[in-house]
Design a protein around this motif. Structure first.
Motif, PDB file in Angstrom:
ATOM      1  N   LEU A  37       0.807  -1.225   0.000  1.00 52.47           N
ATOM      2  CA  LEU A  37       0.000   0.000   0.000  1.00 52.47           C
ATOM      3  C   LEU A  37       0.841   1.277   0.000  1.00 52.47           C
ATOM      4  N   GLY A  38       2.128   1.167   0.237  1.00 52.73           N
ATOM      5  CA  GLY A  38       2.984   2.345   0.172  1.00 52.73           C
ATOM      6  C   GLY A  38       3.204   3.061   1.486  1.00 52.73           C
ATOM      7  N   TYR A  39       2.936   2.405   2.606  1.00 56.67           N
ATOM      8  CA  TYR A  39       3.251   3.023   3.896  1.00 56.67           C
ATOM      9  C   TYR A  39       4.765   3.061   4.078  1.00 56.67           C
ATOM     10  N   ARG A  40       5.244   4.116   4.748  1.00 63.17           N
ATOM     11  CA  ARG A  40       6.698   4.315   4.826  1.00 63.17           C
ATOM     12  C   ARG A  40       7.370   3.362   5.811  1.00 63.17           C
ATOM     13  N   ARG A  41       6.787   3.203   6.993  1.00 62.14           N
ATOM     14  CA  ARG A  41       7.412   2.380   8.038  1.00 62.14           C
ATOM     15  C   ARG A  41       6.382   1.441   8.647  1.00 62.14           C
ATOM     16  N   LEU A  42       6.888   0.368   9.198  1.00 60.80           N
ATOM     17  CA  LEU A  42       6.101  -0.517  10.042  1.00 60.80           C
ATOM     18  C   LEU A  42       6.944  -0.813  11.272  1.00 60.80           C
ATOM     19  N   SER A  71      10.151  -2.673   0.295  1.00 62.89           N
ATOM     20  CA  SER A  71      10.493  -1.257   0.371  1.00 62.89           C
ATOM     21  C   SER A  71      10.185  -0.601   1.714  1.00 62.89           C
ATOM     22  N   ILE A  72       9.231  -1.095   2.459  1.00 63.12           N
ATOM     23  CA  ILE A  72       8.845  -0.461   3.709  1.00 63.12           C
ATOM     24  C   ILE A  72       9.984  -0.567   4.722  1.00 63.12           C
ATOM     25  N   ARG A  73      10.163   0.474   5.537  1.00 64.74           N
ATOM     26  CA  ARG A  73      11.142   0.432   6.616  1.00 64.74           C
ATOM     27  C   ARG A  73      10.543  -0.343   7.784  1.00 64.74           C
ATOM     28  N   LEU A  74      11.360  -1.128   8.457  1.00 70.63           N
ATOM     29  CA  LEU A  74      10.922  -1.939   9.592  1.00 70.63           C
ATOM     30  C   LEU A  74      11.705  -1.565  10.832  1.00 70.63           C
ATOM     31  N   GLY A  75      11.062  -1.718  11.991  1.00 65.21           N
ATOM     32  CA  GLY A  75      11.810  -1.438  13.204  1.00 65.21           C
ATOM     33  C   GLY A  75      10.976  -1.539  14.455  1.00 65.21           C
ATOM     34  N   SER A  76      11.497  -0.960  15.517  1.00 69.80           N
ATOM     35  CA  SER A  76      10.866  -1.025  16.828  1.00 69.80           C
ATOM     36  C   SER A  76      10.168   0.285  17.130  1.00 69.80           C
ATOM     37  N   GLY A  77       9.025   0.159  17.737  1.00 69.22           N
ATOM     38  CA  GLY A  77       8.286   1.359  18.111  1.00 69.22           C
ATOM     39  C   GLY A  77       7.489   1.143  19.390  1.00 69.22           C
ATOM     40  N   GLY A  78       8.159   0.826  20.506  1.00 71.13           N
ATOM     41  CA  GLY A  78       9.623   0.816  20.514  1.00 71.13           C
ATOM     42  C   GLY A  78      10.156  -0.415  21.243  1.00 71.13           C
ATOM     43  N   VAL A  79      11.451  -0.543  21.158  1.00 71.45           N
ATOM     44  CA  VAL A  79      12.148  -1.466  22.032  1.00 71.45           C
ATOM     45  C   VAL A  79      12.494  -0.671  23.288  1.00 71.45           C
ATOM     46  N   LEU A  80      12.337  -1.297  24.466  1.00 69.95           N
ATOM     47  CA  LEU A  80      12.376  -0.554  25.723  1.00 69.95           C
ATOM     48  C   LEU A  80      13.752  -0.678  26.361  1.00 69.95           C
ATOM     49  N   ALA A  81      14.480   0.419  26.343  1.00 68.59           N
ATOM     50  CA  ALA A  81      15.894   0.409  26.733  1.00 68.59           C
ATOM     51  C   ALA A  81      16.150  -0.185  28.119  1.00 68.59           C
ATOM     52  N   PRO A  82      15.322   0.097  29.138  1.00 73.27           N
ATOM     53  CA  PRO A  82      15.631  -0.463  30.454  1.00 73.27           C
ATOM     54  C   PRO A  82      15.590  -1.990  30.510  1.00 73.27           C
TER      55      PRO A  82
END
Length: 328
Positions: A37-42, A71-82
């Motif tokens: 669908l063309g979303y930038r990030r997931l 093409s979509i960027r993937l990542g954490s939203g978020g990974v919890l630093a502590p």
């Protein structure tokens, strides 16, 4: 049409009557579809010990989705630093970014990811809640280790997640783009973003303030249908307001039969007024208003509804009627 990029947040809701593995299958199909669908990030959110949300590590889900999308960027939203050693976050996300052509984001947050105190302590190996200074040190160490120890190319794009002015202040101090949790603390949004922009210090990661705003968005063919689809999450929210994180994610029929107190109704109505629920026309206006007041550079949508089909329909309607066409 709204001329900012649109992204998606996956919270991996586990519907009543299904298994966690079914949710994993849904996340796979969802990733493929929002890519098309063309979303930038997931991005994937870190949660623990909840019957309503799967305890799936963001780094694992991001790696799986990156192998299935183009093409979509993937990542954490978020990974919890502590909950993680900085060196592990740097190695995991640095490796992912190198393997997947710079399509990886490292969104870092602070919360425990659970309402269960024994689980929170287990994640931190017996330690109590992190202090402001400890959190700053953890984020700073992760960024430093990405450059000095991991040193792969390209590196992940780091973001700081925030739901308060304190988080916005740290993002400004470290020169990081900010992802603001308007879907959690909408009353904090404007003051926090103003503080962020006024105090931003450029860094190797970000030359100017960059603002992503995450908003709960449920788009359906009619306002009435969207309200029906929003019911299950409203039940969960009403219990979260009481400090209860042990509520399963109900069906829309169960939610429709739920009895809310007057205090619940008032709190939920105030929350709904700051999110985006309704037909494409209604949602377009609500999101345009949000971009106008926040001056967001990007919107991230989170759509906690009961079935994958209804969730995908919401993202499809937004893509068709709200998102400006992308340039080929």
């Amino acid at each position: 049409m709204i001329n900012v990029p649109f992204s998606a947040l996956e919270v991996a809701m586990v519907q009543t009557g299904t298994r966690a593995v079914d949710t994993l299958h849904d996340t796979t199909e969802f990733a493929r579809r929002v890519d098309d669908l063309g979303y930038r990030r997931l991005w994937y959110a870190e949660h623990h010990h909840s019957p309503a949300i799967g305890a799936f590590p963001p780094v694992v889900l991001a790696a799986h989705a990156a192998a299935l999308t183009s093409s979509i960027r993937l990542g954490s939203g978020g990974v919890l630093a502590p909950n993680h050693a900085p060196i592990m976050l740097a190695e995991q996300f640095g490796t992912l970014a190198a393997l997947h052509g710079g399509r990886i984001d490292l969104g870092i947050g602070r919360g425990p990811g659970t309402f269960d105190e024994p689980t929170a302590r287990a994640l931190r190996r017996g330690a109590g809640p992190t202090t402001d200074d400890e959190y700053r040190d953890d984020v700073s160490a992760t960024l430093r280790l990405l450059v000095e120890e991991v040193a792969l190319d390209p590196l992940p794009e780091p973001w700081l997640l925030s739901s308060s002015t304190a988080g916005a202040a740290l993002a400004a101090e470290l020169g990081l783009p900010i992802a603001f949790a308007h879907h959690i603390r909408p009353d904090n949004t404007l003051a926090a973003l103003e503080h962020y922009r006024e105090n931003f210090t450029p860094s190797r990661w970000c030359a100017r303030p960059r603002v992503l705003v995450c908003v709960e968005t449920i788009c359906a063919d009619t306002d009435k249908e969207a309200a029906w689809l929003a019911g299950p999450m409203e039940v969960v929210k009403a219990e979260l307001l009481k400090g209860r994180g042990d509520i399963p994610f109900p069906t829309p029929e169960e939610a429709a039969a739920h009895s809310f107190s007057p205090e619940d109704e008032q709190a939920l109505a105030a929350f709904r007024a700051q999110q985006a629920y309704g037909s494409p026309e209604t949602v377009a206006k609500q999101l345009a208003d949000l971009v106008g007041v926040t001056r967001a550079d990007e919107l991230m949508l989170v759509t906690p509804v009961y079935t994958l089909a209804d969730r995908l329909r919401s993202y499809e309607l937004v893509q068709q009627h709200v998102m400006a066409p992308t340039t080929p």
